[in-house]
Every structure is written in structure tokens, then in C-alpha cells.
Scaffold this motif. Sequence first.
Motif, PDB file in Angstrom:
ATOM      1  N   LEU A 202     -42.404 -60.722   1.105  1.00 53.66           N
ATOM      2  CA  LEU A 202     -42.373 -60.956   2.536  1.00 53.66           C
ATOM      3  C   LEU A 202     -41.833 -59.722   3.244  1.00 53.66           C
ATOM      4  CD1 LEU A 202     -40.854 -64.558   2.542  1.00 53.66           C
ATOM      5  CD2 LEU A 202     -43.281 -63.929   2.667  1.00 53.66           C
ATOM      6  N   GLN A 203     -42.246 -59.521   4.482  1.00 52.88           N
ATOM      7  CA  GLN A 203     -41.729 -58.393   5.255  1.00 52.88           C
ATOM      8  C   GLN A 203     -41.736 -58.735   6.733  1.00 52.88           C
ATOM      9  OE1 GLN A 203     -43.724 -56.318   7.403  1.00 52.88           O
ATOM     10  NE2 GLN A 203     -45.601 -57.496   7.035  1.00 52.88           N
ATOM     11  N   GLY A 204     -40.794 -58.144   7.450  1.00 52.86           N
ATOM     12  CA  GLY A 204     -40.719 -58.370   8.885  1.00 52.86           C
ATOM     13  C   GLY A 204     -39.737 -57.405   9.519  1.00 52.86           C
ATOM     14  N   GLY A 205     -39.901 -57.194  10.809  1.00 50.21           N
ATOM     15  CA  GLY A 205     -39.003 -56.256  11.458  1.00 50.21           C
ATOM     16  C   GLY A 205     -39.229 -56.189  12.952  1.00 50.21           C
ATOM     17  N   ALA A 206     -38.668 -55.141  13.558  1.00 57.41           N
ATOM     18  CA  ALA A 206     -38.744 -54.964  14.999  1.00 57.41           C
ATOM     19  C   ALA A 206     -38.839 -53.483  15.329  1.00 57.41           C
ATOM     20  CB  ALA A 206     -37.521 -55.575  15.676  1.00 57.41           C
ATOM     21  N   ALA A 207     -39.410 -53.199  16.501  1.00 55.90           N
ATOM     22  CA  ALA A 207     -39.511 -51.830  17.001  1.00 55.90           C
ATOM     23  C   ALA A 207     -39.103 -51.821  18.466  1.00 55.90           C
ATOM     24  CB  ALA A 207     -40.930 -51.294  16.832  1.00 55.90           C
ATOM     25  N   TYR A 208     -38.415 -50.735  18.856  1.00 57.82           N
ATOM     26  CA  TYR A 208     -37.976 -50.584  20.246  1.00 57.82           C
ATOM     27  C   TYR A 208     -38.515 -49.263  20.784  1.00 57.82           C
ATOM     28  CZ  TYR A 208     -34.948 -50.257  24.344  1.00 57.82           C
ATOM     29  OH  TYR A 208     -34.469 -50.140  25.628  1.00 57.82           O
ATOM     30  N   ARG A 209     -39.270 -49.346  21.859  1.00 60.17           N
ATOM     31  CA  ARG A 209     -39.911 -48.151  22.413  1.00 60.17           C
ATOM     32  C   ARG A 209     -38.892 -47.281  23.132  1.00 60.17           C
ATOM     33  NH1 ARG A 209     -42.496 -46.687  27.088  1.00 60.17           N
ATOM     34  NH2 ARG A 209     -42.193 -48.762  28.005  1.00 60.17           N
ATOM     35  N   VAL A 210     -38.820 -46.002  22.754  1.00 61.96           N
ATOM     36  CA  VAL A 210     -37.889 -45.057  23.371  1.00 61.96           C
ATOM     37  C   VAL A 210     -38.622 -43.967  24.139  1.00 61.96           C
ATOM     38  CG1 VAL A 210     -36.067 -45.461  21.681  1.00 61.96           C
ATOM     39  CG2 VAL A 210     -37.792 -43.703  21.232  1.00 61.96           C
ATOM     40  N   GLY A 211     -39.914 -43.946  24.055  1.00 65.73           N
ATOM     41  CA  GLY A 211     -40.737 -42.968  24.779  1.00 65.73           C
ATOM     42  C   GLY A 211     -42.085 -43.580  25.073  1.00 65.73           C
ATOM     43  N   LYS A 212     -42.982 -42.786  25.662  1.00 61.76           N
ATOM     44  CA  LYS A 212     -44.294 -43.307  26.009  1.00 61.76           C
ATOM     45  C   LYS A 212     -45.049 -43.783  24.775  1.00 61.76           C
ATOM     46  CE  LYS A 212     -48.504 -42.094  28.556  1.00 61.76           C
ATOM     47  NZ  LYS A 212     -49.225 -41.044  29.315  1.00 61.76           N
ATOM     48  N   LYS A 213     -44.908 -43.064  23.660  1.00 60.94           N
ATOM     49  CA  LYS A 213     -45.623 -43.411  22.436  1.00 60.94           C
ATOM     50  C   LYS A 213     -44.702 -43.585  21.222  1.00 60.94           C
ATOM     51  CE  LYS A 213     -50.019 -41.223  23.688  1.00 60.94           C
ATOM     52  NZ  LYS A 213     -51.097 -40.319  23.218  1.00 60.94           N
ATOM     53  N   LEU A 214     -43.439 -43.240  21.362  1.00 60.87           N
ATOM     54  CA  LEU A 214     -42.517 -43.231  20.232  1.00 60.87           C
ATOM     55  C   LEU A 214     -41.604 -44.451  20.250  1.00 60.87           C
ATOM     56  CD1 LEU A 214     -41.546 -41.486  17.790  1.00 60.87           C
ATOM     57  CD2 LEU A 214     -39.799 -40.563  19.339  1.00 60.87           C
ATOM     58  N   LEU A 220     -37.691 -55.017   7.004  1.00 62.09           N
ATOM     59  CA  LEU A 220     -37.164 -55.484   5.729  1.00 62.09           C
ATOM     60  C   LEU A 220     -38.290 -56.010   4.861  1.00 62.09           C
ATOM     61  CD1 LEU A 220     -34.727 -56.193   3.894  1.00 62.09           C
ATOM     62  CD2 LEU A 220     -34.680 -58.428   5.036  1.00 62.09           C
ATOM     63  N   ALA A 221     -38.382 -55.496   3.617  1.00 56.77           N
ATOM     64  CA  ALA A 221     -39.368 -55.971   2.634  1.00 56.77           C
ATOM     65  C   ALA A 221     -38.616 -56.612   1.472  1.00 56.77           C
ATOM     66  CB  ALA A 221     -40.237 -54.819   2.143  1.00 56.77           C
ATOM     67  N   TRP A 222     -38.910 -57.876   1.201  1.00 63.62           N
ATOM     68  CA  TRP A 222     -38.202 -58.645   0.168  1.00 63.62           C
ATOM     69  C   TRP A 222     -39.220 -59.080  -0.887  1.00 63.62           C
ATOM     70  CZ3 TRP A 222     -32.928 -60.584   0.996  1.00 63.62           C
ATOM     71  CH2 TRP A 222     -32.433 -61.313  -0.087  1.00 63.62           C
ATOM     72  N   GLY A 223     -39.126 -58.476  -2.060  1.00 63.61           N
ATOM     73  CA  GLY A 223     -40.059 -58.808  -3.130  1.00 63.61           C
ATOM     74  C   GLY A 223     -39.856 -60.213  -3.665  1.00 63.61           C
ATOM     75  N   LEU A 224     -40.961 -60.883  -3.980  1.00 66.40           N
ATOM     76  CA  LEU A 224     -40.916 -62.240  -4.535  1.00 66.40           C
ATOM     77  C   LEU A 224     -41.290 -62.283  -6.011  1.00 66.40           C
ATOM     78  CD1 LEU A 224     -42.629 -64.204  -1.608  1.00 66.40           C
ATOM     79  CD2 LEU A 224     -40.181 -63.908  -2.044  1.00 66.40           C
ATOM     80  N   ARG A 225     -41.740 -61.169  -6.551  1.00 68.91           N
ATOM     81  CA  ARG A 225     -42.154 -61.125  -7.950  1.00 68.91           C
ATOM     82  C   ARG A 225     -41.203 -60.227  -8.730  1.00 68.91           C
ATOM     83  NH1 ARG A 225     -47.501 -58.745 -10.963  1.00 68.91           N
ATOM     84  NH2 ARG A 225     -47.784 -60.480 -12.414  1.00 68.91           N
TER      85      ARG A 225
END
Length: 252
Positions: A202-214, A220-225
Motif C-alpha cells: 500500500l502507498q499514500g501521501g500528500a503534496a504541497y505546492r510551493v511554486g507554479k509547478k513545484l 509512505l510505501a508499506w510492503g505487504l509481502r
Amino acid sequence: MKNRIIVLLIVMLTAGSPLFAQDHKTATSFKPVLEHRILAGFNFGATAPVGLPNTIRKINSYWSEFSPSLGYELSYRATSKWGAAIGVKLDYKGMQVKDEVMYFPTIITTKDGASFSGDFTGKNKTIVHNAYVTIPVSAVFTPNDRWRFNLGGYAAWLFSSSFYGSVHDGYIRNGGSTGEKIIIDEATFDFGKELRKFDIGLQGGAAYRVGKKLSVTGNLAWGLRPIFSDDFKGMDFPMYNIYLMLGVAYKI
């Protein structure tokens, strides 16, 4: 009093109608769009069990290996807030740990080439540095112009493996807990060829824009196998890839 309440409700609805109309116009005027991003960062975490097994008595030190992550993501925004994304990444995942173990089932090789399989008691150092090609798939939620959230799963293929270390200042019960006691000043192990070639999680996360394109991002990636097969004798517990990627995303 009742008439005043009715008048107040009419005034509130009248005042709010332009806002509702504007929101409706925004929602109906949005056109689905494809978005492209370049992702770059570093993975921090561990290839570790979930919960400390009783054969590991003490963690003396831990540090993350140099583990860069570089990838590309294609996302489709079906509405102004919801969409989906798929990507491809080159992920290095690694760490080093020093610990003390007791009756730890393992396979070791001494300096003179002798090999022993049994329960070791003493000090251990493990180094992990693996490389994967990772395919993440996510649902994406964009509540506003600044924040972007994703949640989904991933599949990864191992193309470079390194899992080795040493033991010292202890002894091994050859063949099992009741076997012959053999003093170990120093010995090594190398399980790199025993790792599974496929990982999923499973994986999930967030991004916060600090510029026009950046944007700055965390995922977080959590392996299940487990990284080793069930019949592997070098470890007595399953280990999983659990890593947090911190980095940047650039919209192209």
C-alpha cells in the motif's frame, strides 16, 4: 417573530445565490485534463518485521542507507477535485542496523569457510540496499490549489539485491537450540540471492505546492509481502519494506 425569521432566510438565500451559482459554474466548466509530473527524493525507513521479535533483545544503532527515488507520474483529473494516477519509479531502499540477539535462527560462515545453521546468540550487524522498479497506482484528491493527496497500492520488481552482514562476540547452537555450542568470534552472512523478486503493498501521501509547478511531497510505501519466502531458514520472522519518500514533484 416568525415573519422575521422567514424574511431573514429569504435574505440569506438571495445573498448566497451568486456564490452557489459561481460554484456550480466552476464545477460544470471544468474540463478533464492529463497531468505529467517528475518525482525525485529519498527513501527513509527500514526492511524490518512488524513488531520486534523476542529473538532480538536490543537495538544498538540504526541508520538509513543512501536511497534515492526518481520517477514519472501520469494523472487524470476527471473533476476539479478527483482523479487517478499511475507512475513508474526507480526506488532504492536500504538501511543498516546493529543489534543483540538470542537464539536467533540463521546461517553463518566463518573466516575459515565453515558454514553453520542454527541458533545464534551475540551481536549482529545487518546491511540492506535493494533497488526496485516500482509501479504505483493511486486515487487522487485535490481539495484546493495548494494541497494534493493520493492513496493506493504499488507493485515492485527487484533488479539489484544486497542483504548481508556479520555476527560476533557470541556462539551458535549448530543445528538448533539443543545442538553443539560453537563459539563465534566473527562470522558473516549473505542472503542477497534469497530475496523475492516481486513486492506489493500500500502507498499514500500528500503534496504541497510551493511554486507554479513545484511541490514538496511525502509518500509512505508499506510492503505487504515478506521479502523472503516462507521456507527461508536465515530468518525466523517475516520482514517487509516500510519506507517514507520525502522529495519534490515538478509538473511538466
